[in-house]
Motif scaffolding. Sequence first.
Motif, PDB file in Angstrom:
ATOM      1  N   TYR A   5      -6.797   4.809  -4.693  1.00  0.00           N
ATOM      2  CA  TYR A   5      -5.677   4.141  -4.052  1.00  0.00           C
ATOM      3  C   TYR A   5      -6.132   3.445  -2.780  1.00  0.00           C
ATOM      4  CZ  TYR A   5      -2.306   6.197  -7.192  1.00  0.00           C
ATOM      5  OH  TYR A   5      -1.588   6.529  -8.308  1.00  0.00           O
ATOM      6  N   ARG A  64      -2.994   1.114  -6.596  1.00  0.00           N
ATOM      7  CA  ARG A  64      -4.129   1.661  -7.336  1.00  0.00           C
ATOM      8  C   ARG A  64      -5.073   0.555  -7.787  1.00  0.00           C
ATOM      9  NH1 ARG A  64      -3.900   5.225 -12.822  1.00  0.00           N
ATOM     10  NH2 ARG A  64      -3.428   3.191 -13.692  1.00  0.00           N
ATOM     11  N   GLU A  85      -5.434   2.304   0.805  1.00  0.00           N
ATOM     12  CA  GLU A  85      -4.561   2.760   1.884  1.00  0.00           C
ATOM     13  C   GLU A  85      -4.139   1.617   2.807  1.00  0.00           C
ATOM     14  OE1 GLU A  85      -7.129   5.600   3.698  1.00  0.00           O
ATOM     15  OE2 GLU A  85      -7.305   6.760   1.843  1.00  0.00           O
ATOM     16  N   THR A  91       0.839  -1.190   0.000  1.00  0.00           N
ATOM     17  CA  THR A  91       0.000   0.000   0.000  1.00  0.00           C
ATOM     18  C   THR A  91       0.875   1.242   0.000  1.00  0.00           C
ATOM     19  OG1 THR A  91      -0.138  -0.023   2.409  1.00  0.00           O
ATOM     20  CG2 THR A  91      -1.921  -1.100   1.203  1.00  0.00           C
ATOM     21  N   PRO A  92       0.394   2.299  -0.630  1.00  0.00           N
ATOM     22  CA  PRO A  92      -0.846   2.379  -1.399  1.00  0.00           C
ATOM     23  C   PRO A  92      -0.669   1.778  -2.797  1.00  0.00           C
ATOM     24  CG  PRO A  92       0.234   4.497  -1.442  1.00  0.00           C
ATOM     25  CD  PRO A  92       1.082   3.596  -0.583  1.00  0.00           C
TER      26      PRO A  92
END
Length: 83
Positions: free
Chosen positions: A51, A34, A53, A31-32
């Motif tokens: 995105y 897409r 998290e 993370t992050p």
Amino acid sequence: MNQAQTISVHYYHSNALLVVNTKGLIRILYTPFRVLCTIPINKLSSNTWVYVEEVYSTNRDELQYVIYGNIYSYKHFVIPIQF
């Protein structure tokens, strides 16, 4: 071909996700990362890039993404990944 038929995703820890293709090749996404919203949910419309998290797993081993501080099922999103 549908993503569900070509890859599987597995919870690794809150900041990483394991992605496995049909040949058994593994990638770790930290993370992050897409994702593309494919099914509208709350304020996210389809064809919206967002995105992730954090990553969660529920008591029933259902994968959840934290996006903009909200928790969503992974089923609403596609990961743009190639092996």
